[in-house]
Design an enzyme around this catalytic site. Structure first.
Site, short mmCIF file in Angstrom:
data_model
loop_
_atom_site.label_atom_id
_atom_site.label_comp_id
_atom_site.label_asym_id
_atom_site.label_seq_id
_atom_site.Cartn_x
_atom_site.Cartn_y
_atom_site.Cartn_z
N CYS A 2 0.85 -1.19 0.00
CA CYS A 2 0.00 0.00 0.00
C CYS A 2 0.89 1.24 0.00
CB CYS A 2 -0.94 0.09 1.20
SG CYS A 2 -2.04 -1.29 1.35
N ARG A 27 3.60 -0.35 -4.90
CA ARG A 27 3.34 -0.93 -3.58
C ARG A 27 1.98 -1.63 -3.51
NH1 ARG A 27 6.98 1.68 0.15
NH2 ARG A 27 5.77 0.91 1.88
N TRP A 78 -2.95 -2.71 -1.65
CA TRP A 78 -2.68 -4.11 -1.91
C TRP A 78 -3.42 -4.86 -0.81
CZ3 TRP A 78 -0.40 -8.36 0.56
CH2 TRP A 78 -0.10 -9.44 -0.27
N ASN A 104 -1.00 2.12 5.99
CA ASN A 104 -0.20 1.04 5.41
C ASN A 104 0.33 0.22 6.58
OD1 ASN A 104 1.47 -0.60 3.84
ND2 ASN A 104 3.19 0.81 4.10
N GLY A 105 0.05 -1.06 6.58
CA GLY A 105 0.52 -1.90 7.69
C GLY A 105 -0.57 -2.88 8.07
N GLU A 484 14.43 -19.42 -10.15
CA GLU A 484 14.18 -18.02 -10.52
C GLU A 484 13.40 -17.95 -11.83
OE1 GLU A 484 14.16 -15.07 -9.64
OE2 GLU A 484 14.67 -13.76 -11.30
N LYS A 488 9.63 -16.30 -12.26
CA LYS A 488 9.38 -15.20 -13.20
C LYS A 488 8.23 -15.54 -14.13
CE LYS A 488 11.20 -12.82 -11.60
NZ LYS A 488 12.23 -12.39 -10.69
N GLU A 491 4.95 -15.29 -12.26
CA GLU A 491 4.58 -13.91 -11.90
C GLU A 491 3.98 -13.13 -13.05
OE1 GLU A 491 8.45 -12.60 -10.07
OE2 GLU A 491 7.09 -11.79 -8.58
N HIS A 507 12.14 -38.86 -8.88
CA HIS A 507 11.54 -39.25 -7.61
C HIS A 507 10.08 -38.84 -7.51
CE1 HIS A 507 15.28 -40.73 -5.98
NE2 HIS A 507 15.88 -39.65 -6.46
N LYS A 606 5.40 -4.56 -5.48
CA LYS A 606 6.86 -4.56 -5.57
C LYS A 606 7.51 -4.78 -4.21
CE LYS A 606 10.82 -3.94 -7.61
NZ LYS A 606 11.29 -5.19 -8.24
O1 M6R Z 1 12.70 -6.31 -2.03
P1 M6R Z 1 13.09 -7.74 -1.83
O2 M6R Z 1 14.26 -8.15 -2.63
O3 M6R Z 1 13.28 -8.07 -0.36
O4 M6R Z 1 11.85 -8.58 -2.32
C1 M6R Z 1 11.80 -9.96 -2.16
C2 M6R Z 1 10.68 -10.58 -2.96
O5 M6R Z 1 9.44 -10.07 -2.54
C3 M6R Z 1 10.84 -10.32 -4.46
O6 M6R Z 1 12.05 -10.80 -4.94
C4 M6R Z 1 9.68 -10.97 -5.24
O7 M6R Z 1 9.75 -12.36 -5.14
C5 M6R Z 1 9.71 -10.52 -6.70
N1 M6R Z 1 8.38 -10.19 -7.12
C6 M6R Z 1 10.31 -11.54 -7.61
O8 M6R Z 1 10.27 -11.17 -8.94
#
Ligand code: M6R
Length: 611
Positions: A2, A27, A78, A104-105, A484, A488, A491, A507, A606
């Site tokens: 947020c 955010r 969010w 926010n929180g 990774e 990606k 996401e 397995h 983010k």
């Molecule tokens: O800001 P940070 O690197 O601590 O964030 C960690 C994860 O939230 C972040 O890497 C998230 O998994 C991304 N959306 C990956 O693309």
């Protein structure tokens, strides 16, 4: 999560507030809203909308109303507590529509407070935890807003960045924070308050930072901060760093693509000033003060989330192989609650692009409590994690805007390789260290070469976009790369993807493989190449479609693969920095192929500042 904004001043409140709010859209972006005190009417009006900030903009335009007023508060959400709906969108208000706030929180004890407030006859209209703060303030309000806010905050358990306005104590903004960032930009008698300096960079070049448990009271005539009924004098403003300056997409359609193409530059920036190639040495200004303590360290625990966690897993392979230090890597949200065995000879290293990830921050606080040396690899300067660790290294790669982290991952890998060298002075010969440094210095050019294959990867995305499941496989250094790549893809294209270590496939997951199940093998020529080949053959025998990523000149995969992407030769320890590039591009192009907004994928944000 947020983003919150507050504005007090005589300028166009909607223009200033909405411009600032858009900077915080990273955010969260499932709904947005604002509330403004209109002096002529002596009342606060509020407008909310589901969806991204531009839906709120449309609503403002369509309403044909004049929202000119001050003070004003703005929010981009969010969702945590309560579904995405207009009722749950901020600002929230009390029963009398006197007090409006953005938050926010998380209010952890909101259920019990809510029950009490309902018993007392409050009319609570949303499912959120945030709304109960407005009702609590109402309960204590006797004409002076900050006094009521202070009393309400004493009851709340959890985290907050809060901006509050009131019709009955107008022309005033009260804001407060606990474990959620909040900063105040000042320009004469005008104020812009935000969750992040990036939102106020167009308004002012300096900001005042609010610390935990502080309350700021702002009017056109006065500004003061209070903590536990005491006034805090002379809070020195800080300069807004370059990172917070306006970032544009330039020639790219999306920030994610721009940031992938910035990966060579991210490497250059991450190594800048750290290398002495002739001496085979790495220098870290921010780490040297801890050199004596580092020498005593017997174990490193890396804590991180998401992509940063995968960088940490790669770091484990690097550090154990070269620095010969045992390394554990743990998802920060698990680490914080499992009572880990830590002592003064343990270093806990947090990796975080934003430096604000709530779980990673909590893990570092837990480690500190237990006496560990705390370290950080963080991109955002002065972020909470950067401020709280004993020593750290900045990525210095500039703001990463797209929600899917790409250039930060590359930079984290480079810094972990440098950190490995930093801790390997004793274990590696000068020749070995020089060789690794020479190879690191070559990386930007090599990455540029891999990026030139973008058109080919775009075609692959077209070819594979009809599939709904993917496997990503790799071994040793390539296993975190596979993880990774799968993250990606999930996401930004919402396609199911799973990553496995190559040796695990037989397995269980092999049961899933058929002609409709593409597999992406991360298979550079390295110490485990023959081993990943076995898994590839097993997958082929079951008609799996195979995309392989391997080293230039390796012809042995031609028969086994449907498609091959070649990467240049480098040292095994550095191979993830090259093999992951095609996977970043593939995910981005798959998302675009499906017609999605790859910069702001659904349900994500983010910076994950809630637990
Ligand atoms: O800001 P940070 O690197 O601590 O964030 C960690 C994860 O939230 C972040 O890497 C998230 O998994 C991304 N959306 C990956 O693309």
């Amino acid at each position: 999560m947020c983003g919150i904004i507050g504005y007090l001043g005589k300028q166009d409140n909607i223009k200033i507030g909405m411009t600032a709010l858009k900077k915080l859209e990273y955010r969260g972006y499932d709904s947005a809203g604002f509330a403004t005190y209109i002096p002529e009417k002596k009342e606060i009006i509020c407008l909310k909308s589901i969806g991204k900030i531009n839906s709120l903009e449309q609503k403002i335009l369509k309403s044909n109303l004049d929202f000119k007023g001050s003070p004003s508060i703005f929010h981009t959400r969010w969702a945590t507590t309560g579904i995405v709906s207009e009722e749950n969108a901020h600002p929230h208000c009390d029963c009398k529509r006197n007090i409006f706030l953005v938050h926010n929180g998380i209010v952890e004890n909101y259920k019990e407070i809510k029950e009490q407030l309902l018993r007392e006859g409050h009319n609570i209209v949303s499912e959120t935890d945030s709304e109960i703060i407005a009702h609590l303030i109402e309960k204590f309000f006797k004409g002076i807003l900050e006094e009521a806010v202070a009393k309400a905050l004493k009851i709340i358990k959890g985290t907050y960045a809060l901006i509050v306005i009131s019709q009955d104590d107008p022309e005033k903004i009260v804001c407060a924070r606990l474990s959620s960032p909040l900063i105040i930009g000042k320009k004469g008698n005008e104020y812009l308050i935000a969750s992040d300096p990036i939102a106020i960079s167009l308004f002012s070049k300096k900001f005042i930072e609010l610390n935990d448990n502080e309350i700021a009271v702002i009017t056109a005539k006065k500004f003061f901060i209070i903590k536990d009924s005491f006034f805090i004098k002379n809070r020195k403003p800080k300069k807004i760093g370059k990172q917070a300056e306006e970032i544009k997409k330039g020639e790219y359609s999306h920030f994610m693509l721009k940031e992938i193409f910035e990966e060579p530059e991210a490497i250059r920036r991450s190594i800048k000033g750290h290398l002495s190639p002739n001496k085979g040495l790495v220098r870290f200004g921010g780490m040297e003060i801890m050199d004596n303590k580092l020498k005593e360290i017997e174990k490193i625990i890396i804590v991180a989330c998401g992509t940063a966690y995968y960088a940490g897993l790669t770091g484990k392979y690097m550090l154990e192989e070269y620095a010969k230090i045992p390394v554990e890597v743990e998802v920060a949200s698990e680490f914080r609650y499992r009572n880990p065995i830590i002592n003064k000879k343990t270093a806990v290293l947090a990796i975080s692009q934003s430096g604000e990830t709530a779980d990673t921050l909590a893990a570092i606080r837990e480690a500190k409590k237990k006496g560990a040396l705390t370290l950080g690899v963080v991109n955002i300067i002065s972020s909470s994690i950067a401020r709280e660790v004993d020593a750290g290294i900045y990525n210095h790669i500039g703001q990463e805007v797209a929600v899917a982290s790409t250039k930060a991952f590359i930079s984290q890998l480079v810094i972990l390789a440098l950190f490995t060298l930093y801790l390997s002075k004793e274990n590696l010969s000068l020749g070995n260290r020089k060789e690794i440094i020479e190879n690191i210095l070559e990386l930007p050019k090599l990455v540029e070469g891999v990026l030139k294959q973008n058109s080919k990867i775009k075609i692959l995305a077209k070819k594979y976009s009809k599939f709904s499941n993917f496997f990503y496989l790799g071994r040793k250094y390539s296993y975190p790369v596979a993880m990774e790549g799968a993250l990606k893809l999930k996401e930004v294209s919402y396609i199911h993807a799973e990553a496995y270590p190559g040796g695990e496939m037989k397995h269980g997951p092999i049961a899933l493989i058929d002609k409709n199940f593409p597999l992406i093998f991360v298979a550079p020529i390295d110490s485990v190449y023959e081993k990943i080949l076995l898994a590839m053959e097993e997958a082929r025998a079951r008609n799996g479609k195979i995309i392989s990523i391997t080293t230039q000149g390796n012809k042995s995969l031609e028969k086994l693969s449907d498609d091959i992407i070649y990467i240049p030769k480098t040292l095994e320890i550095l191979s993830p920095i090259l093999t992951v590039i095609p996977l970043h591009l593939f995910a981005a192009y798959m998302g675009l192929e499906m017609g999605y907004d790859i910069d702001k994928p659904r349900n994500l944000a983010k910076s994950v500042t809630v637990e």
